[in-house]
Design an enzyme around this catalytic site. Structure first.
Site, PDB file in Angstrom:
ATOM      1  N   HIS A   1       0.849  -1.211   0.000  1.00  0.00           N
ATOM      2  CA  HIS A   1       0.000   0.000   0.000  1.00  0.00           C
ATOM      3  C   HIS A   1       0.871   1.242   0.000  1.00  0.00           C
ATOM      4  CE1 HIS A   1       0.849  -0.503   4.270  1.00  0.00           C
ATOM      5  NE2 HIS A   1       0.363   0.698   4.533  1.00  0.00           N
TER       6      HIS A   1
ATOM      7  N   HIS B   1       1.533   3.965   1.855  1.00  0.00           N
ATOM      8  CA  HIS B   1       2.103   4.753   2.947  1.00  0.00           C
ATOM      9  C   HIS B   1       3.622   4.904   2.816  1.00  0.00           C
ATOM     10  CE1 HIS B   1      -1.623   4.063   5.679  1.00  0.00           C
ATOM     11  NE2 HIS B   1      -1.752   5.116   4.900  1.00  0.00           N
TER      12      HIS B   1
ATOM     13  N   ASP C   1       6.105   4.917   4.831  1.00  0.00           N
ATOM     14  CA  ASP C   1       7.034   3.992   5.493  1.00  0.00           C
ATOM     15  C   ASP C   1       7.108   2.644   4.770  1.00  0.00           C
ATOM     16  OD1 ASP C   1       4.357   3.613   6.500  1.00  0.00           O
ATOM     17  OD2 ASP C   1       5.170   2.352   8.093  1.00  0.00           O
ATOM     18  N   HIS C   2       6.339   2.502   3.692  1.00  0.00           N
ATOM     19  CA  HIS C   2       6.391   1.290   2.861  1.00  0.00           C
ATOM     20  C   HIS C   2       6.952   1.578   1.465  1.00  0.00           C
ATOM     21  CE1 HIS C   2       3.669  -1.125   5.581  1.00  0.00           C
ATOM     22  NE2 HIS C   2       3.575   0.095   6.054  1.00  0.00           N
TER      23      HIS C   2
ATOM     24  N   HIS D   1      -7.190  -0.937   5.896  1.00  0.00           N
ATOM     25  CA  HIS D   1      -6.167   0.003   6.400  1.00  0.00           C
ATOM     26  C   HIS D   1      -6.034   1.167   5.413  1.00  0.00           C
ATOM     27  CE1 HIS D   1      -2.457   1.470   8.170  1.00  0.00           C
ATOM     28  NE2 HIS D   1      -1.802   1.258   7.040  1.00  0.00           N
TER      29      HIS D   1
ATOM     30  N   ASP E   1       0.106  -3.843   6.317  1.00  0.00           N
ATOM     31  CA  ASP E   1      -0.458  -3.322   7.574  1.00  0.00           C
ATOM     32  C   ASP E   1      -1.907  -3.776   7.770  1.00  0.00           C
ATOM     33  OD1 ASP E   1       1.916  -2.035   7.959  1.00  0.00           O
ATOM     34  OD2 ASP E   1       1.139  -0.005   7.675  1.00  0.00           O
TER      35      ASP E   1
ATOM     36  N   HIS F   1       5.059  -4.547  10.676  1.00  0.00           N
ATOM     37  CA  HIS F   1       5.443  -3.853  11.919  1.00  0.00           C
ATOM     38  C   HIS F   1       5.607  -4.810  13.101  1.00  0.00           C
ATOM     39  CE1 HIS F   1       4.990   0.352  10.598  1.00  0.00           C
ATOM     40  NE2 HIS F   1       4.015  -0.107   9.831  1.00  0.00           N
TER      41      HIS F   1
HETATM   42 ZN   LIG Z   1       0.214   1.722   6.483  1.00  0.00          ZN
END
Ligand SMILES: [Zn+2]
Length: 259
Positions: free
Chosen positions: A55, A57, A59-60, A116, A133, A175
Site C-alpha cells: 500500500h 504509505h 514507510d512502505h 487500512h 499493515d 510492523h
Molecule cells: Zn500503512
C-alpha cells in the site's frame, strides 16, 4: 532454498527480503528506506530483482525512487487502486493477479485486502503471506481511509479472506507491534491461556532483540481478538450481536487503548 529475513527500519518496520542461495537475485517487500536495503545487498552480494508494495504509505514506499535509480530494470509491483499515490510503480496488480518471478522460480497471488487503506493488497505464495499493515500478530491495521463503519466492514472481510488460508500460512506483516497488540488482546480476553503463553514467548524474543514475526494463521486464530469476533461469549461480553459489530467495537477500542 528460499529464505526470508527482516531488515529492521525506522522505529518498528520490517522490510522483508526473499532470497535464494543459488541466485544473486532477491525481492524486497515495502522498502520504506533504501539505505537499509542497500546495506543488505552489499553485505550479501545480492542484486535487486523486484519490489512488492502492499500500500501507498511512506514507510512502505519511501525508498522506491532511490532504488529505481540504482536499479533501472527494477520491477516495482503494487496495487492498481493506489497507483496514483505510488508514482514509482512499474507494474500494477489487483485481486487475483499472479506475479511471476522466473529468476526465483516463484509466483505470488495478489489478494485485495482493503481496510487500512482503500487499495491495500497482499502477496501470497503458499505458505508465505506478505500482508503489509492489514493483519498484524495479535492485531490488525488502523482504518485510515474512508468512513469508519464502511472501512470496518471492508477490513473485517479482508481479514476473513486471510484466515481462510491454510493454518500453516506464515504471516509476514510490516510492523513489530506484537507486544503492544498483546496488551490490548489480554484486556479483551484476560483468561485466554493461548494468549498468556504467547505473550511470554514474545517477551523473551523481544528481550533477545529477535522479531516476533512471522506469525501464522493457526496461531492468530487463537490469539488475535480481531479474528475471534464470531465467538459468541466475546460478543455477549461486549454487548455486540454480530461478528462485524464486535470487530468495529474492538477496532475503536484499540484506537483508544492506552497500554
Ligand atoms: Zn500503512
Amino acid at each position: 532454498m528460499t529464505t526470508i529475513i527482516p531488515l529492521p527500519a525506522f522505529q518498528d518496520n520490517y522490510i522483508w527480503v526473499l532470497s535464494q542461495s543459488d541466485t544473486p537475485w532477491c525481492v524486497v517487500v515495502d522498502p520504506g528506506d533504501a539505505s537499509v536495503v542497500n546495506d543488505y545487498l552489499i553485505q550479501n552480494e545480492k542484486k535487486l530483482l523486484a519490489v512488492l508494495i502492499t500500500h501507498h504509505h511512506a514507510d512502505h514506499t519511501g525508498g522506491l525512487m532511490q532504488l529505481k535509480q540504482q536499479w533501472p530494470e527494477l520491477r516495482i509491483i503494487g496495487p492498481t487502486a493506489e497507483h496514483a499515490r505510488i508514482p514509482a510503480l512499474t507494474e500494477t496488480v489487483g485481486d487475483g493477479a499472479i506475479v511471476v518471478l522466473p529468476q526465483l522460480k516463484q509466483q505470488f497471488q495478489v489478494i485485495a485486502i482493503p481496510g487500512h487503506t482503500a487499495g491495500h493488497i497482499a502477496f501470497y505464495s503458499a505458505p508465505v503471506l506478505f500482508c503489509g499493515d492489514t493483519l498484524f500478530s495479535a492485531g490488525c491495521g488502523r482504518l485510515l481511509e474512508g468512513e469508519f463503519s464502511e472501512s470496518a466492514i471492508k477490513m473485517y472481510q479482508s481479514l476473513q479472506r486471510l484466515i481462510s488460508l491454510p493454518e500453516t500460512t506464515e504471516v509476514y506483516c510490516t510492523h513489530e507491534y506484537t507486544l503492544a497488540n498483546l496488551r490490548f488482546a489480554l484486556s479483551i480476553e484476560p483468561d485466554n491461556l493461548d494468549l498468556q503463553y504467547y505473550q511470554q514467548q514474545c517477551q523473551v524474543k523481544r528481550q533477545n532483540f529477535k522479531p516476533t514475526l512471522p506469525s501464522n494463521i493457526g496461531l492468530e486464530k487463537k490469539v488475535n481478538p480481531f479474528l475471534r469476533c464470531n465467538n459468541k461469549d466475546l460478543q455477549l461480553k461486549h454487548n455486540q450481536n454480530s461478528a462485524q459489530s464486535l470487530f468495529a467495537y474492538l477496532r475503536m477500542a484499540k484506537d483508544q487503548f492506552k497500554s
